[in-house]
Scaffold this motif. Structure first.
Motif, short mmCIF file in Angstrom:
data_model
loop_
_atom_site.label_atom_id
_atom_site.label_comp_id
_atom_site.label_asym_id
_atom_site.label_seq_id
_atom_site.Cartn_x
_atom_site.Cartn_y
_atom_site.Cartn_z
N PRO A 14 0.33 9.57 35.23
CA PRO A 14 0.07 8.76 34.04
C PRO A 14 0.17 7.28 34.38
CG PRO A 14 1.67 10.50 33.56
CD PRO A 14 1.44 10.52 35.02
N ASN A 15 -0.69 6.49 33.79
CA ASN A 15 -0.69 5.04 33.99
C ASN A 15 -1.08 4.59 35.39
OD1 ASN A 15 -0.01 4.16 31.37
ND2 ASN A 15 2.09 4.84 31.76
N SER A 16 -1.76 5.44 36.12
CA SER A 16 -2.20 4.99 37.44
C SER A 16 -3.57 4.32 37.34
CB SER A 16 -2.25 6.18 38.39
OG SER A 16 -3.15 7.15 37.90
N GLY A 17 -4.21 4.42 36.21
CA GLY A 17 -5.51 3.76 36.02
C GLY A 17 -6.68 4.73 35.99
N LYS A 18 -6.39 6.00 35.75
CA LYS A 18 -7.46 7.01 35.71
C LYS A 18 -8.49 6.70 34.63
CE LYS A 18 -5.11 10.68 34.95
NZ LYS A 18 -4.05 9.78 34.62
N THR A 19 -8.00 6.48 33.42
CA THR A 19 -8.92 6.28 32.30
C THR A 19 -9.73 5.00 32.50
OG1 THR A 19 -7.40 7.47 30.89
CG2 THR A 19 -9.07 6.16 29.79
N THR A 20 -9.07 3.97 33.01
CA THR A 20 -9.79 2.73 33.31
C THR A 20 -10.95 3.01 34.26
OG1 THR A 20 -7.67 1.58 33.11
CG2 THR A 20 -9.50 0.35 34.08
N ALA A 21 -10.65 3.77 35.32
CA ALA A 21 -11.70 4.11 36.29
C ALA A 21 -12.77 4.97 35.63
CB ALA A 21 -11.08 4.85 37.48
N LEU A 119 -6.66 4.12 46.23
CA LEU A 119 -5.44 3.30 46.15
C LEU A 119 -5.65 2.21 45.13
CD1 LEU A 119 -4.84 3.22 49.97
CD2 LEU A 119 -3.57 4.55 48.28
N ASN A 120 -5.37 2.55 43.89
CA ASN A 120 -5.64 1.64 42.77
C ASN A 120 -4.53 0.60 42.64
OD1 ASN A 120 -7.19 0.77 40.61
ND2 ASN A 120 -5.94 1.91 39.13
N MET A 121 -4.83 -0.41 41.81
CA MET A 121 -3.88 -1.49 41.53
C MET A 121 -3.47 -2.22 42.81
SD MET A 121 -1.64 -0.13 38.42
CE MET A 121 -2.27 0.96 37.16
N MET A 122 -4.41 -2.31 43.74
CA MET A 122 -4.15 -3.03 44.98
C MET A 122 -3.82 -4.49 44.70
SD MET A 122 -3.83 -1.85 47.86
CE MET A 122 -4.33 -0.93 49.28
N ASP A 123 -4.44 -5.04 43.61
CA ASP A 123 -4.17 -6.45 43.25
C ASP A 123 -2.68 -6.65 42.98
OD1 ASP A 123 -4.45 -4.75 41.08
OD2 ASP A 123 -5.20 -6.31 39.72
N GLU A 124 -2.12 -5.74 42.21
CA GLU A 124 -0.70 -5.86 41.85
C GLU A 124 0.20 -5.64 43.07
OE1 GLU A 124 -0.34 -4.43 37.36
OE2 GLU A 124 1.06 -3.42 38.71
N VAL A 149 -9.41 -1.66 42.75
CA VAL A 149 -8.86 -2.37 41.59
C VAL A 149 -9.73 -1.95 40.42
CG1 VAL A 149 -8.24 -4.60 40.59
CG2 VAL A 149 -8.20 -4.31 43.07
N ALA A 150 -9.32 -0.89 39.73
CA ALA A 150 -10.18 -0.27 38.70
C ALA A 150 -10.52 -1.26 37.61
CB ALA A 150 -9.49 0.96 38.12
N ARG A 151 -9.55 -2.09 37.26
CA ARG A 151 -9.77 -3.00 36.15
C ARG A 151 -10.90 -3.98 36.44
NH1 ARG A 151 -4.41 -5.11 33.36
NH2 ARG A 151 -4.42 -6.56 35.11
P1 GDP Z 1 -4.14 6.35 33.05
O1 GDP Z 1 -2.88 6.71 32.32
O2 GDP Z 1 -4.06 6.83 34.44
O3 GDP Z 1 -5.38 6.78 32.37
O4 GDP Z 1 -4.12 4.76 33.19
P2 GDP Z 1 -4.98 3.71 32.39
O5 GDP Z 1 -6.36 3.72 32.89
O6 GDP Z 1 -4.74 3.91 30.95
O7 GDP Z 1 -4.31 2.38 32.90
C1 GDP Z 1 -2.95 2.02 32.68
C2 GDP Z 1 -2.79 0.50 32.74
O8 GDP Z 1 -3.07 0.01 34.05
C3 GDP Z 1 -3.80 -0.22 31.82
O9 GDP Z 1 -3.10 -1.27 31.20
C4 GDP Z 1 -4.86 -0.75 32.77
O10 GDP Z 1 -5.44 -1.93 32.29
C5 GDP Z 1 -4.04 -1.03 34.01
N1 GDP Z 1 -4.86 -0.98 35.22
C6 GDP Z 1 -5.75 -0.02 35.58
N2 GDP Z 1 -6.30 -0.29 36.78
C7 GDP Z 1 -5.72 -1.45 37.21
C8 GDP Z 1 -5.84 -2.22 38.43
O11 GDP Z 1 -6.58 -1.89 39.36
N3 GDP Z 1 -5.05 -3.30 38.54
C9 GDP Z 1 -4.19 -3.67 37.55
N4 GDP Z 1 -3.45 -4.74 37.73
N5 GDP Z 1 -4.06 -2.96 36.40
C10 GDP Z 1 -4.80 -1.86 36.23
#
Ligand code: GDP
Ligand code: MG
Length: 728
Positions: A14-21, A119-124, A149-151
């Motif tokens: 959860p919160n790894s950025g799946k939905t964003t991707a 490897l998501n969130m590489m920026d952070e 960096v999915a975002r």
């Molecule tokens: P899910 O629970 O895996 O579906 O995660 P979400 O897609 O809902 O993302 C959780 C949070 O991480 C959101 O606030 C996104 O904006 C943020 N996020 C997703 N991808 C990235 C990324 O590559 N870098 C950063 N800094 N934040 C991200």
């Protein structure tokens, strides 16, 4: 057109950025619903890449694939049971907490899913100062790893392209990752997996070893479904799980789920430590793992690690040898006493000889070392139960690579007696965890050079006779010689008979745990009992056999006449008054000794040993040694028991202390050179019969059995001759 390769699942915590991707991939082309009958959200969508249409499935976010939550059950069903199943999985990882996120990846791999690590969130991660070596991660896991960096949409296409390619290449399934979960769990899995496979219990959808593991983890869903499909086998598998649970509870005060989780983290930890992650200390998933990381940063440090390892090993030798000598003497004295009592009670004859010279001398010689071996096992149990043993492998990996072996070769070596007191039979079996066949073969063929529990008594005996002042140091050196021989021969083999490239290495480094008192006691006793049992069965039988070979055939009556004449001559001299009492006694004793020697030389074993003296003479072996060494091919314990029998049969001075050590000390044949030569030979020569059979079984080739037998024999002979000739 829709097929497996165009259906890709997105998994992750959860919160790894799946939905964003997922949203970036699919844009507006997605539909959201529920999985039938349950409230878990089901999301599917269409992505376009390089002109093809790909269906993406956004799995519910989970930390694990056990059946603890509905999400977890859904995730694994989608992966393994839906039709059409996804052709590959994009595992979206929060790179900032790599260690925790990879826990799910391990489980996806255990399930046999073709995986792309995104490897998501590489920026952070970068902003937080984490330095992730993506190439190294790919190399060690064998997976495609894509920084993302999915975002911002970075890396998304690369990940999807890799997934589609992987799906095409693999057809949706790969060989499941098989990591070690420690001795106890591995053993259970090895028993259970073939049975599940054979009965085809749920194996249409899941790998057999994975299913076995679910029984051990007491996964309610799998157990329930397995019971519906095959109640009988399912009950049996559950019972095996309960047995393991009971064992783990009594030895480590833990349970199978925890052990399995530890080893999964151990696998991840080992990868991250191996040059993937810098600055990893603050991202561990929990306190225990964080503590473990701290300890590891010292214990596996490049310079300090090997020094600490050497210190621990030396301390262990010191304590064992110094402390073990005390109870060892008690046991030796007990058998001397027993032999004396039996000797007094029974009348002379073959039966008395069988019991005192054959059974008590033979079995007693082996049992005499029980206290010492117990102390050794106690140390090993602590090292193993605490998790340090796995670090030993990790530390030594660099060295091992150079010799054409694998980091994982160290476990078989240690089990074979690399820390003195093991056995090559389970050692050879333990090579099954090695993934490269060439490194595995090299390990199988060199593990028997280690100082197994059966060789130790031989070393202890001669070290106590000739190097009493430096016992721990010499024993330690012998063990090192075993390692040196194994490494050098391996290097030789890997550049001649078994040439080939190395495979990358991942060895599990599970978090440390405090060994429990009961666990250490149980493990020590289990190992000691194995040793005692062998003394009471195999060794007993061989002792009797060798005693017979050393007793029969008896010399002819004509030969005896000479002795009777000599005795008569002494008696008449005594009557004539030309000899004192002492002189008579001494002369009679000489005659008795000569007669015993003749008996022994006349026997089957004596003749064989004598015949071999021409070959082994340059190594300084006498015929008694030859007999003992031949017996040692049956089982190494026999070397010491046969020497005991040979010297008990060959010497009859009633005034002398009867222990084997004293007899050898007083025998003019034995010098430091003979002792060293015999120790070298014992360390290196042919594996025992059972090990040879195990080598045949594990390599499935007779040639490796014969190779071990003859190569080791020749190798040992040459080195023994060199040692003897130099020291003489
Ligand atoms: P899910 O629970 O895996 O579906 O995660 P979400 O897609 O809902 O993302 C959780 C949070 O991480 C959101 O606030 C996104 O904006 C943020 N996020 C997703 N991808 C990235 C990324 O590559 N870098 C950063 N800094 N934040 C991200
Ligand atoms: Mg989501």
């Amino acid at each position: 057109m829709q097929n497996d390769s165009s259906r890709i699942a997105i998994a992750g915590n959860p919160n790894s950025g799946k939905t964003t991707a997922f949203n970036r991939y699919t844009g507006a082309r997605q539909h959201v619903g529920n999985y039938p009958g349950i409230t878990v959200e089901k999301k599917e969508g269409i992505a376009h890449l390089d002109g093809i249409e790909i269906t993406l499935v956004d799995l519910p976010g989970t930390y694990s694939l056990t059946a603890y939550s509905l999400e977890e059950v859904v995730a694994r069903r989608v992966l393994s049971e839906e039709s059409p199943p996804p052709g590959a999985v994009i595992d979206v990882i929060n790179s900032g907490v790599l260690e925790r996120n990879l826990y799910l990846s391990v489980q996806l791999l255990e399930l046999g899913m073709p995986l792309v690590l995104a490897l998501n969130m590489m920026d952070e991660a970068k902003a937080n100062g984490l330095n992730i070596n993506v190439d190294r991660l790919a190399e060690l896991t064998g997976l495609v790893c894509v920084p993302m960096v999915a975002r911002k949409g970075e890396g998304l296409d690369d990940a999807l392209r890799a997934a589609v390619e992987l799906a095409k290449k693999t057809g949706g399934k790969v060989k499941p990752l098989e990591i070690s979960y420690g001795t106890d769990v591995d053993l259970a899995l090895k028993e259970m997996t073939p049975q599940i496979e054979e009965a085809k219990l749920l194996t249409a959808n899941y790998p057999a070893r994975w299913l076995a593991m679910k029984f051990l983890e007491r996964d309610e869903e799998i157990v329930r479904r397995a019971t519906e499909a095959n109640p009988e086998l399912s009950a049996k598998m559950q019972a095996r799980g309960e047995a393991l649970a009971a064992h783990l509870k009594s030895t480590l005060k833990t349970y199978p789920e925890a052990v399995i989780a530890d080893y999964r983290y151990g696998w991840i930890h080992s990868i991250l430590k191996n040059g993937v992650l810098k600055g990893a200390d603050d991202i561990a998933p929990d306190d225990r793992v964080a503590f473990s990381d701290k300890v590891d940063s010292i214990v596996t440090q490049k310079v300090l690690g090997p020094l600490i390892l050497f210190g621990i090993l030396y301390l262990m030798y010191y304590v064992t040898i110094e402390l073990g000598a005390i109870p060892n003497d008690w046991v030796a004295n007990f058998f001397d006493w027993l032999s004396g009592v039996v000797g007094d009670v029974m009348s002379d004859g073959p039966l008395k000889s069988l019991i005192t010279d054959g059974i008590i001398a033979g079995v007693g010689g082996v049992l005499g070392f029980v206290p010492l071996i117990m102390i050794m096992f106690l140390f090993i149990s602590v090292l193993e139960d605490s998790g340090y043993m796995a670090r030993v492998a990790y530390i030594m990996d660099r060295v091992f690579r150079f010799f054409g072996l694998h980091g994982a070769s160290i476990m078989p070596f240690i089990i074979s007696g690399g820390i003195a007191g093991g056995c090559a039979v389970p050692g050879v079996m333990a090579t099954r965890t090695l993934r490269s066949p060439k490194e595995r073969l090299a390990t199988i063929l060199t593990a028997p050079f280690m100082t197994c529990g059966a060789k130790i008594p031989v070393f202890l005996l001669f070290v106590s006779i000739f190097f009493d002042a430096h016992r721990p140091l010499v024993m330690f050196s012998i063990t090192l010689c075993g390692w040196a021989a194994a490494l050098l021969v391996s290097r030789l083999l890997r550049s001649t008979l078994i040439r080939g490239a190395a495979t990358p290495f991942v060895m599990e480094l599970p978090p440390y745990r405090y060994p429990t008192f009961s666990g250490v006691v149980i493990h020590t006793w289990e190992r000691t009992w194995q040793y005692i049992k062998k003394a009471g069965t195999v060794i007993l039988a061989i002792s009797v056999l060798i005693w017979a070979a050393m007793t029969f055939p008896s010399p002819t009556p004509e030969d005896e006449v000479a002795f009777e004449e000599q005795r008569a001559a002494i008696t008449s001299q005594q009557e004539a008054g030309t000899l004192t009492e002492e002189e008579v006694e001494a002369k009679n004793l000489d005659v008795d000794n000569d007669e015993q020697q003749l008996h022994l030389r006349h026997s089957v074993a004596g003749r064989l040993g004598t015949a071999l003296e021409t070959v082994t003479g340059p190594a300084g072996f006498n015929w008694q040694t030859n007999i003992a060494l031949i017996g040692g091919i049956a089982a190494k314990e026999v070397v010491i028991s046969t020497l005991g029998t040979a010297y008990a049969l060959g010497s009859v001075d009633p005034e002398e202390d009867t222990s084997l050590a004293d007899r050898i000390r007083n025998d003019p044949h034995w010098t430091v050179a003979n002792a060293v030569s015999l120790m070298v030979f014992t360390l290196l020569y042919s594996p025992c019969f059972v090990t040879l059979m195990m080598i045949k079984q594990e390599t499935a080739r007779w040639r490796w059995l014969f190779f071990s037998l003859f190569f080791n024999l020749a190798f040992a002979m040459i080195l023994s001759i060199i040692a003897y000739q130099l020291l003489k």
